[in-house]
Design a protein around this motif. Structure first.
Motif, PDB file in Angstrom:
ATOM      1  N   ILE A  29       6.477 -33.361 -20.715  1.00  0.00           N
ATOM      2  CA  ILE A  29       7.284 -32.875 -21.818  1.00  0.00           C
ATOM      3  C   ILE A  29       6.407 -31.815 -22.698  1.00  0.00           C
ATOM      4  N   ALA A  30       5.221 -32.146 -22.930  1.00  0.00           N
ATOM      5  CA  ALA A  30       4.310 -31.316 -23.663  1.00  0.00           C
ATOM      6  C   ALA A  30       3.922 -30.133 -23.082  1.00  0.00           C
ATOM      7  N   ALA A  31       3.830 -30.335 -21.737  1.00  0.00           N
ATOM      8  CA  ALA A  31       3.711 -29.007 -20.669  1.00  0.00           C
ATOM      9  C   ALA A  31       4.691 -28.130 -20.730  1.00  0.00           C
ATOM     10  N   ALA A  32       5.794 -28.823 -20.779  1.00  0.00           N
ATOM     11  CA  ALA A  32       7.157 -27.789 -20.747  1.00  0.00           C
ATOM     12  C   ALA A  32       7.291 -26.981 -22.113  1.00  0.00           C
ATOM     13  N   VAL A  33       6.963 -27.624 -23.148  1.00  0.00           N
ATOM     14  CA  VAL A  33       7.041 -27.013 -24.288  1.00  0.00           C
ATOM     15  C   VAL A  33       6.020 -25.906 -24.766  1.00  0.00           C
ATOM     16  N   LEU A  34       4.946 -26.551 -24.247  1.00  0.00           N
ATOM     17  CA  LEU A  34       3.669 -25.659 -24.595  1.00  0.00           C
ATOM     18  C   LEU A  34       3.528 -24.333 -23.775  1.00  0.00           C
ATOM     19  N   ILE A  35       3.810 -24.532 -22.450  1.00  0.00           N
ATOM     20  CA  ILE A  35       3.678 -23.547 -21.272  1.00  0.00           C
ATOM     21  C   ILE A  35       5.002 -23.107 -20.785  1.00  0.00           C
ATOM     22  N   GLY A  36       5.910 -23.751 -20.677  1.00  0.00           N
ATOM     23  CA  GLY A  36       7.172 -23.626 -19.896  1.00  0.00           C
ATOM     24  C   GLY A  36       8.021 -22.703 -21.208  1.00  0.00           C
ATOM     25  N   LEU A  37       7.945 -22.978 -22.359  1.00  0.00           N
ATOM     26  CA  LEU A  37       8.626 -22.125 -23.253  1.00  0.00           C
ATOM     27  C   LEU A  37       8.199 -20.677 -23.591  1.00  0.00           C
ATOM     28  N   PRO A  38       6.794 -20.708 -23.773  1.00  0.00           N
ATOM     29  CA  PRO A  38       6.481 -19.310 -23.533  1.00  0.00           C
ATOM     30  C   PRO A  38       6.746 -18.345 -22.192  1.00  0.00           C
ATOM     31  N   LEU A  39       6.594 -19.273 -21.086  1.00  0.00           N
ATOM     32  CA  LEU A  39       6.764 -18.681 -19.719  1.00  0.00           C
ATOM     33  C   LEU A  39       8.207 -18.180 -19.676  1.00  0.00           C
ATOM     34  N   GLY A  40       8.972 -18.964 -20.231  1.00  0.00           N
ATOM     35  CA  GLY A  40      10.579 -18.790 -20.150  1.00  0.00           C
ATOM     36  C   GLY A  40      10.893 -17.446 -21.002  1.00  0.00           C
ATOM     37  N   THR A  41      10.276 -17.310 -22.183  1.00  0.00           N
ATOM     38  CA  THR A  41      10.349 -16.237 -23.158  1.00  0.00           C
ATOM     39  C   THR A  41       9.902 -15.105 -22.412  1.00  0.00           C
ATOM     40  N   LEU A  42       8.692 -15.111 -21.662  1.00  0.00           N
ATOM     41  CA  LEU A  42       8.199 -13.835 -20.880  1.00  0.00           C
ATOM     42  C   LEU A  42       9.169 -13.490 -19.824  1.00  0.00           C
ATOM     43  N   LEU A  43       9.688 -14.364 -19.101  1.00  0.00           N
ATOM     44  CA  LEU A  43      10.916 -14.119 -18.120  1.00  0.00           C
ATOM     45  C   LEU A  43      12.004 -13.420 -18.831  1.00  0.00           C
ATOM     46  N   TYR A  44      12.358 -13.731 -19.933  1.00  0.00           N
ATOM     47  CA  TYR A  44      13.198 -12.990 -20.910  1.00  0.00           C
ATOM     48  C   TYR A  44      12.970 -11.603 -21.255  1.00  0.00           C
ATOM     49  N   LEU A  45      11.928 -11.314 -21.817  1.00  0.00           N
ATOM     50  CA  LEU A  45      11.209 -10.182 -22.251  1.00  0.00           C
ATOM     51  C   LEU A  45      10.981  -9.194 -21.277  1.00  0.00           C
ATOM     52  N   PHE A  46      10.748  -9.482 -19.990  1.00  0.00           N
ATOM     53  CA  PHE A  46      10.313  -8.896 -18.875  1.00  0.00           C
ATOM     54  C   PHE A  46      11.686  -8.203 -18.064  1.00  0.00           C
ATOM     55  N   ARG A  47      12.888  -8.976 -18.312  1.00  0.00           N
ATOM     56  CA  ARG A  47      14.025  -8.604 -17.553  1.00  0.00           C
ATOM     57  C   ARG A  47      14.483  -7.130 -17.994  1.00  0.00           C
ATOM     58  N   LYS A  48      15.308  -6.696 -17.227  1.00  0.00           N
ATOM     59  CA  LYS A  48      15.809  -5.408 -17.312  1.00  0.00           C
ATOM     60  C   LYS A  48      16.543  -5.241 -18.694  1.00  0.00           C
ATOM     61  N   GLY A  49      16.312  -4.165 -19.530  1.00  0.00           N
ATOM     62  CA  GLY A  49      17.160  -4.126 -20.621  1.00  0.00           C
ATOM     63  C   GLY A  49      16.731  -4.678 -21.856  1.00  0.00           C
ATOM     64  N   GLN A  50      15.423  -5.500 -21.607  1.00  0.00           N
ATOM     65  CA  GLN A  50      14.819  -6.246 -22.745  1.00  0.00           C
ATOM     66  C   GLN A  50      13.806  -5.371 -23.397  1.00  0.00           C
ATOM     67  N   ARG A  51      12.911  -5.984 -24.125  1.00  0.00           N
ATOM     68  CA  ARG A  51      11.944  -5.201 -24.893  1.00  0.00           C
ATOM     69  C   ARG A  51      10.795  -4.596 -24.162  1.00  0.00           C
ATOM     70  N   TYR A  52      10.330  -5.749 -23.303  1.00  0.00           N
ATOM     71  CA  TYR A  52       9.211  -5.371 -22.399  1.00  0.00           C
ATOM     72  C   TYR A  52       9.797  -5.259 -20.923  1.00  0.00           C
ATOM     73  N   GLN A  53      10.726  -4.526 -20.701  1.00  0.00           N
ATOM     74  CA  GLN A  53      11.193  -4.518 -19.451  1.00  0.00           C
ATOM     75  C   GLN A  53      10.057  -4.128 -18.267  1.00  0.00           C
ATOM     76  N   ASN A  54       9.919  -5.098 -17.243  1.00  0.00           N
ATOM     77  CA  ASN A  54       8.809  -4.768 -16.529  1.00  0.00           C
ATOM     78  C   ASN A  54       9.264  -5.361 -15.090  1.00  0.00           C
ATOM     79  N   GLN A  55       9.829  -4.588 -14.218  1.00  0.00           N
ATOM     80  CA  GLN A  55      10.344  -5.302 -12.735  1.00  0.00           C
ATOM     81  C   GLN A  55       9.220  -5.903 -12.045  1.00  0.00           C
ATOM     82  N   THR A  56       8.063  -5.269 -12.220  1.00  0.00           N
ATOM     83  CA  THR A  56       6.855  -5.968 -11.279  1.00  0.00           C
ATOM     84  C   THR A  56       6.691  -7.325 -11.752  1.00  0.00           C
ATOM     85  N   LEU A  57       6.240  -7.522 -13.159  1.00  0.00           N
ATOM     86  CA  LEU A  57       6.036  -8.643 -13.831  1.00  0.00           C
ATOM     87  C   LEU A  57       7.130  -9.556 -13.721  1.00  0.00           C
ATOM     88  N   SER A  58       8.516  -9.287 -13.879  1.00  0.00           N
ATOM     89  CA  SER A  58       9.564 -10.034 -13.740  1.00  0.00           C
ATOM     90  C   SER A  58       9.690 -10.712 -12.394  1.00  0.00           C
TER      91      SER A  58
END
Length: 223
Positions: A29-58
């Motif tokens: 659970i600690a790993a999910a919150v400390l790493i999974g939460l930021p990772l999921g946020t990056l997945l969101y931010l890199f999506r098309k139409g989001q602030r840091y949209q980047n198809q390669t990183l996404s």
């Protein structure tokens, strides 16, 4: 109600197994919150139409998460044995079991976080942008606040899955309730032990689901 003699006989081992399960699930659970939460946020931010949209990183991040989640968990545990030895110095024991469990927890929760953030109304993101919010402010003060109920429900669902995964770790010497049920209940034909451990798992899951649902409902009412 008097407990069966077989349960009383192994009560020390039962408490030890429960403690091992809590260690495995707690670290995951600690790993999910400390790493999974930021990772999921990056997945969101890199999506098309989001602030840091980047198809390669996404694509790269999404592929890594999908590959980890696609592994049958027992095969993932075996596959990661060399890495587990590097991290904790051994591939056997409760601490070693937390390594593959944490990896699957990170990937699993990252997707749930991404989905929770995608459910945030577009107007909230646009409002944050119009006020000149930085990326950190957008995430912490807008996205997480709006998605808090979904994030808690996601973590609740993930935690229950982690408990299920932890029962498999007994096969590779990870200990826990699942290992206890197999060694003392199944292999020694102690049916009462098997039933008792199943009841423990059911109660534990119900408590987690109830707590997570109530907390999510309370957070949702605050919005």
């Amino acid at each position: 109600m008097r407990l069966p003699e077989s349960v009383l006989k192994y009560q020390h081992e039962i408490w030890q197994a429960i403690g091992e399960t809590f260690v495995m699930v707690g670290i995951s659970i600690a790993a999910a919150v400390l790493i999974g939460l930021p990772l999921g946020t990056l997945l969101y931010l890199f999506r098309k139409g989001q602030r840091y949209q980047n198809q390669t990183l996404s694509f790269v991040l999404g592929s890594v998460v999908n590959i980890v989640r696609s592994f049958p968990f027992l095969l993932l545990v075996v596959f990661m044995i060399p890495f587990t030895r590097i991290v904790v110095g051994t591939s056997i024991g409760t601490l070693a079991a937390t390594v593959p469990l944490s990896v699957i927890a990170i990937a699993y929760y990252a997707r749930l976080v991404e989905q929770a953030l995608l459910d945030v109304p577009r107007g909230v993101v646009e409002a944050a942008a119009s006020m000149g919010a930085s990326t950190m402010q957008l995430v912490v003060k807008f996205l997480y606040v709006e998605a808090r109920s979904g994030l808690v429900l996601g973590l609740t669902t993930a935690t229950i899955s982690f408990i299920s995964y932890s029962t498999v770790m007994g096969i590779v010497g990870g200990g826990g309730v699942g290992d206890f049920a197999i060694r003392y209940g199944y292999q020694r034909f102690e049916t009462e032990i098997m039933v008792f451990t199943i009841i423990i798992m059911i109660i534990l899951v119900q408590m987690i689901q109830f707590t997570g649902s109530r907390l999510s409902h309370w957070l949702d009412r605050r919005s």
